[in-house]
Design a protein around this motif. Structure first.
Motif, PDB file in Angstrom:
ATOM      1  N   VAL A 489      -2.409  -9.164  -2.307  1.00 35.63           N
ATOM      2  CA  VAL A 489      -0.990  -9.521  -2.224  1.00 35.63           C
ATOM      3  C   VAL A 489      -0.409  -9.733  -3.626  1.00 35.63           C
ATOM      4  N   LEU A 501       4.610  -6.002   2.935  1.00 34.20           N
ATOM      5  CA  LEU A 501       3.243  -6.483   3.115  1.00 34.20           C
ATOM      6  C   LEU A 501       3.087  -7.217   4.438  1.00 34.20           C
ATOM      7  N   VAL A 519       4.922 -12.636   1.394  1.00 34.25           N
ATOM      8  CA  VAL A 519       4.607 -11.498   2.255  1.00 34.25           C
ATOM      9  C   VAL A 519       5.694 -11.354   3.316  1.00 34.25           C
ATOM     10  N   GLU A 522       2.853 -12.471   8.270  1.00 35.58           N
ATOM     11  CA  GLU A 522       1.454 -12.909   8.274  1.00 35.58           C
ATOM     12  C   GLU A 522       1.127 -13.397   9.677  1.00 35.58           C
TER      13      GLU A 522
END
Length: 614
Positions: A489, A501, A519, A522
């Motif tokens: 990351v 991401l 990000v 997640e």
């Protein structure tokens, strides 16, 4: 250090300093780095600081061209090469023969060259600079475009044609035909050796290299993989050169045979750094080899000759591309990209001199002319890239449904249990997926999934770039190691800031770390499976399916709300995360009754917990 060691150390420092200085200046002025390398090569050559022998430098620097062709081979596949046969042998033959004929006629009638000298000059100048053209197209990202593929096809045909051209030059020498006629066995033996060398490379690439890389990958020694990659490139190039063929062609064949290997991206990443540095040295060596004395003594004729080569070659390439229905602007780009003389001109001209076809002054002038076209080509390409957009018509707005059926491109890093399920979902939707993993067993089992998976370390920026991280729509980080996930990351956020991401989280604290790293999405690896498990358990206890689904949705919302609060206030509801302090799970719904231990051991543990909390 001894004197030779001092000289070698000083030359290395000079080349590194020249590379560091020339690229920013060239970029600042809006030129290709190739221009900076060529000009700085003149500065550190015999007429400038004279840091090293240009002949020795060019011998070493040719490895850059070899590695460049290896990487080009890796980008292709045998099936793609077969589909380009029309371009390679159609456009390639047309460009080479027409350009060579035009230059030969100019040399014969305009400069008074003999017939043999005119043929050698025409053929040598008609070959374009592979390294320069591919570098220019690569900087624009045009190699995959229709005109870029055709340009590469012509370059590939020229590399193939170098083999018979090198054999042709001795035949053109005084008495050369008779010598070959007297010894036909030697000619047949040379041809047999060449075929055998190609066969060795094909068989090795097909049956030996993948098992070798698999063994090295299991060892976990990254330096061994790098050494093996260089060994493959140098071995293929050396074998072809020993057989009297082009070293660059051998490297291209090796890359082509490894283009469908699971280790492709790792090989590409390992070789690319060496390729870039050696190519820089190659371009500098061309600048160093420029005979300034000859240039200064024949400035008018060299300027006229350089202009004539540029015009004739560009016009012929432009017409060939237009005949193949390539747009005018792209045809102009191809014409300028192929305008520069090639690396093999510096082989063919000295060979012509050695065989008494060219005179010494003619060879010096032709070498200077070839070097000047190499300087002029990148300059004109940079100017053309600036001018063409000004005259381009605005592109029509595409219809709204043009991209309705387009699939996203996704890079999945990590092909364990989590990554496999993610990939299955994407493949079910026919999304194109690239997968990289450094576990050999995972790579071997990937064939059952019908995907392309490549061996590589996803925590390396060069591997990520080689796998297409800069062009995919989403990067899914599915590795099962928290530190590796964070490192990926951080690398992507620093070097590819626009990438989206999606990251697999290890636990609650890791989710918070990823959120702070910015990000786009997640998810804790066990969250959704545990919620689904809980829903089925509620149903087994008699809770209606709709009620169970609503309860699970409520728990999911509560969990997300707590995570957001903890991001703002800290994991301990207002405190900060202390290093090494264990995060304890907390109920999302307040219990109506206190916990009740059912055995002495549990009673002891809970009593100590109460004392500690108090």
């Amino acid at each position: 250090m001894h004197g030779d060691e001092h000289a070698l150390f000083g030359a290395a420092l000079a080349f590194l300093a020249a590379a560091v200085v020339s690229v920013p200046i060239a970029k600042r002025l809006g030129f290709s780095p190739v221009v900076g390398y060529l000009l700085v090569g003149i500065a550190i050559g015999p007429v400038g600081f004279n840091v090293a022998d240009p002949g020795v430098v060019s011998t070493v620097a040719e490895l850059g061209v070899v590695m460049l062709l290896f990487l080009v081979g890796l980008e292709l596949k045998p099936s793609s090469l077969l589909s380009m046969g029309h371009f390679i042998f159609g456009l390639g033959t047309a460009q080479l023969m027409l350009t060579a004929l035009a230059f030969a006629l100019l040399a014969y009638f305009g400069l008074g060259f003999g017939a043999a000298a005119a043929v050698v000059s025409g053929l040598a100048l008609s070959i374009s600079g592979t390294a320069i053209a591919l570098q220019l197209l690569g900087e624009r990202g045009d190699l995959a475009s229709p005109y870029g593929q055709r340009t590469f096809s012509i370059l590939l045909f020229q590399d193939i044609a170098v083999v018979p051209l090198l054999a042709l030059v001795p035949l053109l020498a005084p008495g050369g035909e008779a010598e070959v006629a007297r010894d036909p066995k030697a000619t047949l033996l040379a041809a047999a050796i060449a075929v055998a060398a190609i066969a060795v490379i094909v068989v090795s690439g097909r049956y030996l290299l993948n098992p070798l890389f698999r063994v090295l990958a299991r060892s976990g020694a990254r330096e061994a993989m790098t050494a093996a990659a260089l060994l493959v490139v140098m071995g293929a190039a050396g074998l072809m050169e020993a057989a009297g063929l082009s070293a660059a062609l051998g490297a291209f064949l090796a890359g082509l045979l490894l283009s469908e290997s699971t280790f492709r991206h790792e090989l590409e990443a390992n070789v690319d750094a060496f390729r870039g540095l050696l190519l820089a040295v190659f371009f500098m060596s061309i600048g160093m080899s420029l005979n300034i004395t000859v240039v200064l003594g024949h400035i008018p004729s060299l300027l006229v000759g350089t202009l004539a080569v540029a015009v004739v070659k560009s016009v012929i390439v432009y017409l060939v591309f237009r005949a193949d229905n390539i747009a005018p602007q792209d045809s102009m780009r191809a014409a300028v990209a192929l305008m520069s003389a090639g690396e093999f001109a510096f082989v063919l001209f000295p060979l012509g001199l050695d065989n008494r076809i060219l005179k010494s002054e003619q060879a010096d002038l032709l070498i200077a002319l070839a070097a000047l076209t190499m300087i002029l080509g990148p300059l004109l390409f940079a100017a053309l890239s600036r001018l063409l957009p000004r005259f381009a018509r605005p592109a029509a707005e595409p219809p709204a449904d043009d991209f309705a059926d387009a699939d996203g491109s996704v890079l999945v890093i990590g092909f364990g249990r989590f990554g496999q399920i993610v990939s299955q979902c994407l493949l079910a939707q026919e999304v194109t997926v690239t997968i990289i993993d450094k576990d050999v067993e995972m790579i071997q089992s990937a064939g059952r999934f019908g995907v392309h998976i490549y061996y590589g370390d996803g925590t390396r920026l060069d591997v990520l770039r080689a796998a297409g991280a800069e062009t995919v729509e989403v990067i899914c980080v599915c590795v099962d190691n928290k530190e590796d996930a964070n490192r990926i990351v951080e690398i992507v956020r620093a070097s590819i800031p626009n990438a989206r991401l999606f990251v697999r989280s290890f636990d609650r604290v890791h989710s918070m770390e990823l959120a702070r790293l910015g990000v786009d999405f997640e998810l804790r690896e066990t969250l959704e499976s545990a919620l689904s498990f809980g829903a089925r358990t509620l149903e087994a206890l008699g809770v209606p399916q709709n009620a169970a689904a609503a309860r699970i949705a409520d728990v999911r919302v509560r969990d997300r709300a707590r995570l957001e609060r903890q991001l703002e206030e800290g994991i301990f509801a207002g405190g900060e995360v202390f290093s090494g302090h264990k995060v304890e799970p907390e109920p999302l719904t307040q219990p109506e009754k206190p916990a009740r231990p059912l055995n002495p051991e549990a009673q002891d543990i809970l009593s100590h917990e109460t004392e500690f909390s108090g």
